[in-house]
Motif scaffolding. Structure first.
Motif, PDB file in Angstrom:
ATOM      1  N   LEU A  48       0.809  -1.220   0.000  1.00 57.47           N
ATOM      2  CA  LEU A  48       0.000   0.000   0.000  1.00 57.47           C
ATOM      3  C   LEU A  48       0.845   1.274   0.000  1.00 57.47           C
ATOM      4  CD1 LEU A  48      -2.704  -1.041   2.632  1.00 57.47           C
ATOM      5  CD2 LEU A  48      -2.888  -1.123   0.138  1.00 57.47           C
ATOM      6  N   ALA A  49       2.166   1.121   0.000  1.00 58.67           N
ATOM      7  CA  ALA A  49       3.052   2.287   0.102  1.00 58.67           C
ATOM      8  C   ALA A  49       2.821   3.331  -0.996  1.00 58.67           C
ATOM      9  CB  ALA A  49       4.510   1.833   0.107  1.00 58.67           C
ATOM     10  N   PRO A  50       2.620   2.940  -2.264  1.00 59.19           N
ATOM     11  CA  PRO A  50       2.419   3.976  -3.305  1.00 59.19           C
ATOM     12  C   PRO A  50       1.197   4.863  -3.060  1.00 59.19           C
ATOM     13  CG  PRO A  50       2.901   1.840  -4.302  1.00 59.19           C
ATOM     14  CD  PRO A  50       2.646   1.586  -2.844  1.00 59.19           C
ATOM     15  N   PHE A  51       0.270   4.393  -2.251  1.00 58.70           N
ATOM     16  CA  PHE A  51      -0.974   5.131  -2.044  1.00 58.70           C
ATOM     17  C   PHE A  51      -1.042   5.855  -0.699  1.00 58.70           C
ATOM     18  CE2 PHE A  51      -1.670   1.123  -4.348  1.00 58.70           C
ATOM     19  CZ  PHE A  51      -2.009   1.617  -5.597  1.00 58.70           C
ATOM     20  N   LEU A  52      -0.391   5.292   0.344  1.00 57.17           N
ATOM     21  CA  LEU A  52      -0.600   5.802   1.698  1.00 57.17           C
ATOM     22  C   LEU A  52       0.655   6.333   2.397  1.00 57.17           C
ATOM     23  CD1 LEU A  52      -3.008   2.993   3.030  1.00 57.17           C
ATOM     24  CD2 LEU A  52      -3.617   5.242   2.110  1.00 57.17           C
ATOM     25  N   TRP A  53       1.830   6.105   1.843  1.00 55.35           N
ATOM     26  CA  TRP A  53       3.065   6.495   2.535  1.00 55.35           C
ATOM     27  C   TRP A  53       3.177   8.006   2.666  1.00 55.35           C
ATOM     28  CZ3 TRP A  53       6.764   4.182   5.343  1.00 55.35           C
ATOM     29  CH2 TRP A  53       7.938   4.895   5.577  1.00 55.35           C
ATOM     30  N   GLU A  54       3.556   8.449   3.870  1.00 54.84           N
ATOM     31  CA  GLU A  54       3.839   9.858   4.131  1.00 54.84           C
ATOM     32  C   GLU A  54       5.258   9.971   4.679  1.00 54.84           C
ATOM     33  OE1 GLU A  54       0.976  11.854   6.566  1.00 54.84           O
ATOM     34  OE2 GLU A  54      -0.708  10.712   5.755  1.00 54.84           O
ATOM     35  N   PRO A  55       6.024  10.989   4.254  1.00 56.71           N
ATOM     36  CA  PRO A  55       7.384  11.152   4.787  1.00 56.71           C
ATOM     37  C   PRO A  55       7.346  11.288   6.302  1.00 56.71           C
ATOM     38  CG  PRO A  55       7.026  12.586   2.895  1.00 56.71           C
ATOM     39  CD  PRO A  55       5.686  12.021   3.257  1.00 56.71           C
ATOM     40  N   PRO A  56       8.121  10.457   7.038  1.00 53.83           N
ATOM     41  CA  PRO A  56       8.080  10.506   8.503  1.00 53.83           C
ATOM     42  C   PRO A  56       8.744  11.764   9.055  1.00 53.83           C
ATOM     43  CG  PRO A  56       9.729   8.926   7.756  1.00 53.83           C
ATOM     44  CD  PRO A  56       8.986   9.383   6.536  1.00 53.83           C
ATOM     45  N   ALA A  57       8.125  12.335  10.082  1.00 55.28           N
ATOM     46  CA  ALA A  57       8.686  13.501  10.758  1.00 55.28           C
ATOM     47  C   ALA A  57       9.632  13.045  11.863  1.00 55.28           C
ATOM     48  CB  ALA A  57       7.556  14.351  11.350  1.00 55.28           C
ATOM     49  N   GLY A  58      10.661  13.870  12.133  1.00 58.03           N
ATOM     50  CA  GLY A  58      11.666  13.511  13.126  1.00 58.03           C
ATOM     51  C   GLY A  58      11.103  13.316  14.517  1.00 58.03           C
ATOM     52  N   GLU A  59      10.090  14.102  14.891  1.00 55.32           N
ATOM     53  CA  GLU A  59       9.547  14.000  16.248  1.00 55.32           C
ATOM     54  C   GLU A  59       8.780  12.704  16.475  1.00 55.32           C
ATOM     55  OE1 GLU A  59       6.843  17.071  14.074  1.00 55.32           O
ATOM     56  OE2 GLU A  59       8.936  16.371  14.033  1.00 55.32           O
TER      57      GLU A  59
END
Length: 296
Positions: free
Chosen positions: A201-212
């Protein structure tokens, strides 16, 4: 008294495992609100694998047989979507309310154990589940009655229902796994397979992770491993219908962590429901009475 007649130690270990996983839920809610439920769920799975995998490999284990691989893959698929729908619901509902609503899963699992595993459902186990579920209804009624049931809440409840159905079946797979694989192996493949499955599902739902989000994700990964090991160890030593009621203690943990993390108040319905849940757990740990010896 033979150990098979008393499940106190497996029960206590399963109870601790539920506590670890409830604390993990609190950290995952924090991470999911920061980077989205999908990204948080995938990263938690791989962090858990990175933590437990080397420990399992260091013991020089034999690779799983084909039959065991099937169980690992089956549970990985089920738990992947179970976790995703659950963590998504945490972004829409209060932590304690979400945990309480998820208690339908152990009730379903109790009877799935009878149908799929052929386990005998004792009167004590039935009574414990009834009390636990009654406690859940008291708590849910108190919490939902105080707030609005809007579209977000409805979506959250729908996601929880899907997760609960998958979780109920997950109990049965855990029981099968625990008979053919050790806790370290189960925990390793549980996280690893689940993470790989979710990558579709990564192509549809992945969001760049934030450091916090890194710290809560690391904590969640470690707690996932601790909880998985504890529950796998317990289910290898006691029947599912005895251990299922420990899941109801999750609300007690959630009430505590919900207050610590999100300042959710503990209400009188919460206390009343908790009393019923604790009573149910106590009933589940009572040793079975030996059958009376017939008189000559």
């Amino acid at each position: 008294m033979r150990p098979s007649h008393h499940a106190l130690l497996p029960f206590v270990v399963a109870l601790a495992g539920v506590g670890f996983l409830s604390l993990m839920d609190a950290f995952m809610k924090e991470a999911a609100l920061l980077i989205g439920a999908y990204t948080a769920t995938v990263l938690r799975a791989f962090i858990g694998t990175a933590l437990i995998g080397p420990v399992w490999l260091a013991r020089g284990p034999a690779m799983p047989t084909r039959a065991v691989w099937k169980l690992h893959i089956e549970r990985g698929i089920v738990s992947a979507f179970m976790a995703l729908t659950f963590f998504y619901s945490l972004t829409l509902l209060p932590l304690a309310e979400a945990i309480a609503l998820s208690f339908i899963a152990p009730l379903i699992a109790l009877y799935l154990a009878r149908v799929l595993l052929g386990e005998v459902i004792s009167r004590a186990a039935i009574g414990a589940s009834v009390l636990g579920f009654a406690g859940t209804l008291v708590i849910v009624g108190g919490r939902i009655g105080q707030g609005a049931f809007d579209e977000r809440a409805a979506l959250g409840v729908a996601a929880l229902f899907i997760s609960a159905m998958l979780y109920a079946y997950n109990f049965i797979v855990i029981r099968k796994q625990a008979q053919v694989a050790g806790p370290l192996e189960i925990a390793t493949f549980h996280s690893g397979v689940g993470g790989v499955v979710l990558l579709i599902l990564a192509p549809f739902l992945w969001e760049p992770p934030a450091g916090e989000a890194l710290m809560p994700l690391l904590a969640a990964g470690a707690l996932t491993v601790a909880g998985s090991l504890s529950i796998a160890w317990a289910y290898a030593r006691a029947e599912a219908n005895v251990l299922v009621p420990t899941e109801y203690s999750g609300f007690v943990w959630a009430a505590l962590f919900g207050w610590l993390f999100f300042r959710e108040p503990v209400t009188w319905p919460t206390l009343a429901g908790t009393a019923l849940i604790v009573t149910g757990c106590w009933l589940a740990t009572r040793p079975a009475r030996p059958a009376p010896i017939p008189a000559n």
